[in-house]
Design a protein around this motif. Structure first.
Motif, PDB file in Angstrom:
ATOM      1  N   SER A 141       0.826  -1.218   0.000  1.00  0.00           N
ATOM      2  CA  SER A 141       0.000   0.000   0.000  1.00  0.00           C
ATOM      3  C   SER A 141       0.851   1.256   0.000  1.00  0.00           C
ATOM      4  N   LYS A 142       2.035   1.151   0.609  1.00  0.00           N
ATOM      5  CA  LYS A 142       2.927   2.317   0.617  1.00  0.00           C
ATOM      6  C   LYS A 142       3.228   2.763  -0.803  1.00  0.00           C
ATOM      7  N   ASP A 143       3.495   1.776  -1.680  1.00  0.00           N
ATOM      8  CA  ASP A 143       3.795   2.114  -3.084  1.00  0.00           C
ATOM      9  C   ASP A 143       2.582   2.756  -3.759  1.00  0.00           C
ATOM     10  N   LEU A 144       1.403   2.338  -3.342  1.00  0.00           N
ATOM     11  CA  LEU A 144       0.181   2.859  -3.962  1.00  0.00           C
ATOM     12  C   LEU A 144      -0.236   4.188  -3.355  1.00  0.00           C
ATOM     13  N   ASP A 145       0.470   4.668  -2.320  1.00  0.00           N
ATOM     14  CA  ASP A 145       0.090   5.873  -1.587  1.00  0.00           C
ATOM     15  C   ASP A 145      -1.309   5.717  -0.966  1.00  0.00           C
ATOM     16  N   LEU A 146      -1.591   4.527  -0.442  1.00  0.00           N
ATOM     17  CA  LEU A 146      -2.889   4.293   0.220  1.00  0.00           C
ATOM     18  C   LEU A 146      -2.745   4.484   1.722  1.00  0.00           C
ATOM     19  N   ASP A 147      -3.785   5.018   2.338  1.00  0.00           N
ATOM     20  CA  ASP A 147      -3.797   5.207   3.787  1.00  0.00           C
ATOM     21  C   ASP A 147      -3.702   3.846   4.482  1.00  0.00           C
ATOM     22  N   PRO A 148      -2.736   3.658   5.411  1.00  0.00           N
ATOM     23  CA  PRO A 148      -2.599   2.339   6.054  1.00  0.00           C
ATOM     24  C   PRO A 148      -3.847   1.919   6.831  1.00  0.00           C
ATOM     25  N   GLU A 149      -4.564   2.901   7.423  1.00  0.00           N
ATOM     26  CA  GLU A 149      -5.777   2.552   8.165  1.00  0.00           C
ATOM     27  C   GLU A 149      -6.836   1.978   7.219  1.00  0.00           C
ATOM     28  N   PHE A 150      -6.986   2.669   6.089  1.00  0.00           N
ATOM     29  CA  PHE A 150      -7.955   2.209   5.084  1.00  0.00           C
ATOM     30  C   PHE A 150      -7.589   0.814   4.573  1.00  0.00           C
ATOM     31  N   SER A 151      -6.327   0.617   4.241  1.00  0.00           N
ATOM     32  CA  SER A 151      -5.888  -0.684   3.731  1.00  0.00           C
ATOM     33  C   SER A 151      -6.110  -1.776   4.771  1.00  0.00           C
ATOM     34  N   GLY A 152      -5.757  -1.455   6.025  1.00  0.00           N
ATOM     35  CA  GLY A 152      -5.919  -2.445   7.096  1.00  0.00           C
ATOM     36  C   GLY A 152      -7.358  -2.861   7.242  1.00  0.00           C
ATOM     37  N   ARG A 153      -8.274  -1.889   7.108  1.00  0.00           N
ATOM     38  CA  ARG A 153      -9.701  -2.192   7.274  1.00  0.00           C
ATOM     39  C   ARG A 153     -10.201  -3.104   6.152  1.00  0.00           C
ATOM     40  N   ILE A 154      -9.789  -2.786   4.915  1.00  0.00           N
ATOM     41  CA  ILE A 154     -10.219  -3.615   3.782  1.00  0.00           C
ATOM     42  C   ILE A 154      -9.686  -5.043   3.947  1.00  0.00           C
ATOM     43  N   VAL A 155      -8.418  -5.160   4.341  1.00  0.00           N
ATOM     44  CA  VAL A 155      -7.851  -6.505   4.524  1.00  0.00           C
ATOM     45  C   VAL A 155      -8.598  -7.244   5.628  1.00  0.00           C
TER      46      VAL A 155
ATOM     47  N   ILE B 284      -3.755 -11.845  -4.938  1.00  0.00           N
ATOM     48  CA  ILE B 284      -5.093 -11.376  -5.334  1.00  0.00           C
ATOM     49  C   ILE B 284      -5.546 -10.228  -4.451  1.00  0.00           C
ATOM     50  N   THR B 285      -5.285 -10.326  -3.137  1.00  0.00           N
ATOM     51  CA  THR B 285      -5.673  -9.251  -2.218  1.00  0.00           C
ATOM     52  C   THR B 285      -5.023  -7.941  -2.643  1.00  0.00           C
ATOM     53  N   ASN B 286      -3.764  -8.026  -3.006  1.00  0.00           N
ATOM     54  CA  ASN B 286      -3.056  -6.827  -3.432  1.00  0.00           C
ATOM     55  C   ASN B 286      -3.680  -6.234  -4.697  1.00  0.00           C
ATOM     56  N   GLN B 287      -4.051  -7.103  -5.631  1.00  0.00           N
ATOM     57  CA  GLN B 287      -4.712  -6.614  -6.858  1.00  0.00           C
ATOM     58  C   GLN B 287      -6.038  -5.933  -6.534  1.00  0.00           C
ATOM     59  N   ILE B 288      -6.796  -6.521  -5.580  1.00  0.00           N
ATOM     60  CA  ILE B 288      -8.080  -5.918  -5.191  1.00  0.00           C
ATOM     61  C   ILE B 288      -7.845  -4.521  -4.620  1.00  0.00           C
ATOM     62  N   MET B 289      -6.853  -4.413  -3.718  1.00  0.00           N
ATOM     63  CA  MET B 289      -6.547  -3.108  -3.119  1.00  0.00           C
ATOM     64  C   MET B 289      -6.223  -2.085  -4.190  1.00  0.00           C
ATOM     65  N   SER B 290      -5.421  -2.494  -5.157  1.00  0.00           N
ATOM     66  CA  SER B 290      -5.009  -1.583  -6.202  1.00  0.00           C
ATOM     67  C   SER B 290      -6.205  -1.116  -7.032  1.00  0.00           C
ATOM     68  N   LEU B 291      -7.104  -2.057  -7.352  1.00  0.00           N
ATOM     69  CA  LEU B 291      -8.281  -1.697  -8.153  1.00  0.00           C
ATOM     70  C   LEU B 291      -9.234  -0.791  -7.365  1.00  0.00           C
ATOM     71  N   ILE B 292      -9.402  -1.078  -6.059  1.00  0.00           N
ATOM     72  CA  ILE B 292     -10.282  -0.219  -5.249  1.00  0.00           C
ATOM     73  C   ILE B 292      -9.715   1.198  -5.218  1.00  0.00           C
ATOM     74  N   ASN B 293      -8.396   1.283  -5.129  1.00  0.00           N
ATOM     75  CA  ASN B 293      -7.731   2.584  -5.162  1.00  0.00           C
ATOM     76  C   ASN B 293      -8.007   3.314  -6.474  1.00  0.00           C
ATOM     77  N   GLN B 294      -7.886   2.576  -7.597  1.00  0.00           N
ATOM     78  CA  GLN B 294      -8.176   3.189  -8.905  1.00  0.00           C
ATOM     79  C   GLN B 294      -9.620   3.657  -8.995  1.00  0.00           C
ATOM     80  N   ARG B 295     -10.525   2.827  -8.441  1.00  0.00           N
ATOM     81  CA  ARG B 295     -11.941   3.174  -8.508  1.00  0.00           C
ATOM     82  C   ARG B 295     -12.225   4.443  -7.707  1.00  0.00           C
ATOM     83  N   MET B 296     -11.585   4.561  -6.552  1.00  0.00           N
ATOM     84  CA  MET B 296     -11.765   5.759  -5.737  1.00  0.00           C
ATOM     85  C   MET B 296     -11.289   7.000  -6.470  1.00  0.00           C
ATOM     86  N   LYS B 297     -10.159   6.860  -7.185  1.00  0.00           N
ATOM     87  CA  LYS B 297      -9.636   8.016  -7.918  1.00  0.00           C
ATOM     88  C   LYS B 297     -10.598   8.434  -9.031  1.00  0.00           C
ATOM     89  N   LEU B 298     -11.158   7.429  -9.728  1.00  0.00           N
ATOM     90  CA  LEU B 298     -12.144   7.736 -10.778  1.00  0.00           C
ATOM     91  C   LEU B 298     -13.365   8.438 -10.187  1.00  0.00           C
TER      92      LEU B 298
END
Lengths: 509, 509
Positions: free
Chosen positions: A62-76, B16-30
């Protein structure tokens, strides 16, 4: 910028949404495959180490994606919950019908499992005929059943004081009608009660080292329909699915049950008799992470009767402040203290929350009136809104009676329970149990000595058949299946008789 | 099958979890990009047509993936909710500080918006000084404020009967203490009350065409802390985030608020004065889909006073049966009926749920006692467990008083309100309002004639400044901003004076 651009972006969104669906589907299939192997190898479904590894991996990515760690932790956490749910469903299905073919995703999703996996689900399998006991409420129901069949049972399993509410409450009830206390009230409770509670909280818990009273403002006080709803309302206002709480075990199960219900994860800190039920501050710290929202305390403790030394409480408060998490302190047994007790209000930490109730102190369990105090205005605002949404307000007649109760003296209640606790402890000393002499509350939490070779559920069942009901330790945490909780909510003569029955039963084992 | 295989599958899961996180991130940006354009073009954030298109597309793709359509629909609803949340946050932020740079994902996620976007949020901006009014509760608060400043206000905005509870309740209150009705009870309510309610429900609503009583079993009855908590408990037991309900507007806002709170989506069927507030059955059917769990009814209706013809109610019940969805019927005004009224219990449909309360019938708003009836044992089981989890039980003293209330006669209450309604209708006929003569309940929902050129909020504010409080129509649905709701919960002389004030105010416009 135009509507065409919106449509173009929407098409991209459709595509991404479809990819997410596909990946979630793949993840579900993998979870099922893993579940099948776990069943074959008889492995635990919840694997904290594997969860931790997954979470660390994702947080790194998530660090590479610039995602908030709290948000990522919750989704996981949400995805993990989903996998656990699927695997629990598989295991139940396999246990019920081992020859059945594995379920399809559809079947799993058509059954409404998120609530079924809550601990309260265990009640369903409770058959009083087989005395299938898992918690103190199961014991209570089984005892009631035996009584209906003509058996005599001494109730030392539940935490409901046997004395009546103060006579001030009787007078209150008689004046409700003529004083027209029969209306909707503000969702936070009537002002006269919140005023009186402010003074009361200041009096019972605001005593600091220099003998000064802490000043409590009624705008920081909320009246709730009982302490349990206080917890439900706090969790509803603070927690989102995927968030976490920390609970020190053994514990009254309401916090864990409410967190489960809301899709939040509980991390446990276990205390033991050997260390006088003192929690290890480093262990608490190790359970706090980006997703932790609340550390839950309950002192004087149900079931152990422990009161934390002021120093320990202070170090926990310091940790809460450092980590910026809420510190929820359930102090419903604060009237039953047999040594110095310090309330969380003394810390004046914005994120500390005091929870208390009229149930135990004033023997008003049936009135369902509790109260909260917090210096966090945002939380108070959310709690008001939540109560307005869920149930409008606490019944005005009950608030009026609570106001009257505050005029009474409850010292005698404390004295009576202390005498009963001494009685139980004296009897227990002659039996093969080890225990900590309670600093407070209304229970003795007794460890079954190893040479008895019996666990809590078997012992509770044997005792019940001998006419005395006590609560199994495992109802307060999975690691306490070698404990029973003995409650002191019946009069002295019954306690004596109950302890005799326990002694007799032990001799027969 | 081995532990190595588990580890291998877990590595796939990580990926797969990592791919999901990445796609959710893209969706949020859109979603944020679309939100920015919507702000620039001043477009509505919620676009039902676009949502529908996305859902259809995903459901089509899901077929290829062999995914359950209900599951897919729920996930898509969740993703849509998330996008709406982000866009609402953007709009609020832009409105508050137009020069600010756009927020990062992190900032959006750090604020706890899921609850802030609930309708109750509107309360926060309510400043009584500016009379910033959006609902009948805002009017009530503003009126209270004006009273505290020395103004006299006639309260025709709230639905709380002005008469006292029956004298049987007074006697009940006086006997609570000596009869020891001060304890925890079963979470579903005490048996004597559920027995009496069974008879009562049978008496008031079980009357079928052949003059036979429907038999009601106490095991199908649950006592709740008020009708509002009944809705909260039902929704908590049935709805998961992404599920849907259907609400016929105008409507008391509790259903929509509770659904929002739980992350469920409300689909609206709008009725109008022109069609005598009759819902179109085809329109209801068009709003039901794979994710619909509950159709919500409220007749006699608040605010319109409509009672559905038996035929219409039957066709709605048939639809619920055909679609296998719950039919929740809020009948709290059933004692105030001025023509024949048929309860949902008459259909003996397993998924119908009767909701009623002591608040209006017995003028016991402050006692917070309601009740539910359902033939669905699974639902009853979940409701019991939910009440045990959230609040243990309804206060026993209040249950005891409710039991006493059932011995009273409430016909006079109905007669008094009917006379007041006639009074309001007669006054309104001389004024520039159109309305349906109520079949039941305690309100008149009056349409402001077009030539007055004023909306509900402005009119309510003007009336309040003239000493009479009424509720704005838009509090019962966004399409009713040309209506006001006039309540009849004050005595006749005050109603006359209130209607005079309305007439005077209209003349001054």
């Amino acid at each position: 910028m135009s509507i065409e651009k919106v449509n173009e972006l929407r098409d991209q969104m459709k595509d991404i949404t479809n990819q997410i669906m596909s990946l979630i589907n793949q993840r579900m299939k993998l979870a099922k495959n893993i579940g099948e192997i776990k069943n074959l190898l008889n492995l635990e479904i919840v694997d904290e180490k594997a969860e931790h590894e997954l979470k660390s991996y994702i947080l790194n990515c998530s660090k590479d994606l610039d995602l908030d760690p709290e948000f990522s932790g919750r989704i996981v956490n949400l995805l993990i919950n989903e996998a656990v749910r699927i695997q629990k469903y598989q295991r139940n299905a396999a246990a019920q019908n081992p020859l059945n073919k594995p379920e399809t995703n559809n079947e799993i999703y058509k059954s409404k499992l998120s609530q079924e996996s809550a601990p309260s689900r265990s009640f369903q399998s409770n058959s009083v005929l087989q005395l299938d006991i898992k918690s103190h409420m199961d014991v209570f129901n089984a005892a009631k059943y035996l009584e209906s069949q003509g058996h005599k049972i001494i109730h030392m399993e539940v935490g409901e004081p046997d004395f009546l509410p103060p006579t001030e409450v009787k007078k209150g009830l008689e004046h409700v009608y003529e004083e027209h206390k029969v209306h909707y009230t503000q969702s936070e409770g009537i002002l006269p009660l919140r005023n009186a509670l402010s003074e009361y909280i200041s009096k019972i818990s605001g005593y600091d080292e220099n003998s000064k009273y802490i000043s409590v403002n009624p705008s920081n006080v909320i009246v709730t329909p009982g302490g349990r709803f206080g917890i439900f309302a706090i969790f509803s206002s603070i927690l989102r699915p995927g968030d976490e709480i920390v609970v020190i075990e053994p514990a009254w199960p309401a916090c864990v049950d409410c967190a489960n219900y809301m899709g939040a994860k509980t991390r446990f800190v276990r205390t033991d008799l050997q260390h006088k039920w003192e929690p290890d501050i480093n262990e608490i710290e190790s359970q706090v992470n980006n997703n932790t929202k609340i550390i839950c305390l309950n002192y004087p403790n149900n079931p152990t009767g422990k009161i934390l030394p002021k120093k320990t409480l202070e170090s926990i408060a310091q940790l809460a402040i450092k980590k910026n998490v809420f510190l929820l302190s359930d102090e419903v047994y604060s009237n039953y203290k047999y040594k110095k007790f310090s309330s969380v209000v003394n810390f004046e930490y914005k994120k500390s929350i005091l929870l208390n109730s009229f149930s135990k102190t004033f023997a008003m369990t049936g009135f369902r009136v509790g109260y909260l105090h917090s210096l966090d205005h945002d939380l108070i605002y959310k709690l008001k809104k939540f109560q307005a949404l869920a149930l409008t307000s606490v019944p005005e007649p009950m608030q009026f009676c609570a106001l009257k109760a505050l005029e009474s003296n409850t010292e005698e209640n404390c004295k009576v329970i202390k005498e009963r606790i001494d009685l139980v402890c004296n009897s227990l000393r002659k039996l093969p149990f080890d225990f900590y002499i309670p600093d407070g509350a209304m229970y003795v939490f007794a460890k079954i000595q190893h040479n008895l070779k019996i666990n809590d559920l078997k012992l509770v069942e044997a005792l019940l058949k001998n006419g005395v009901a006590v609560a199994p330790g495992s109802g307060f945490g999975s690691k306490y299946s070698n404990f029973i909780r003995i409650s002191t909510c019946v009069q002295e003569s019954k306690i004596k008789s109950g302890m005799d029955k326990i002694a007799n039963c032990i001799n027969l084992l």
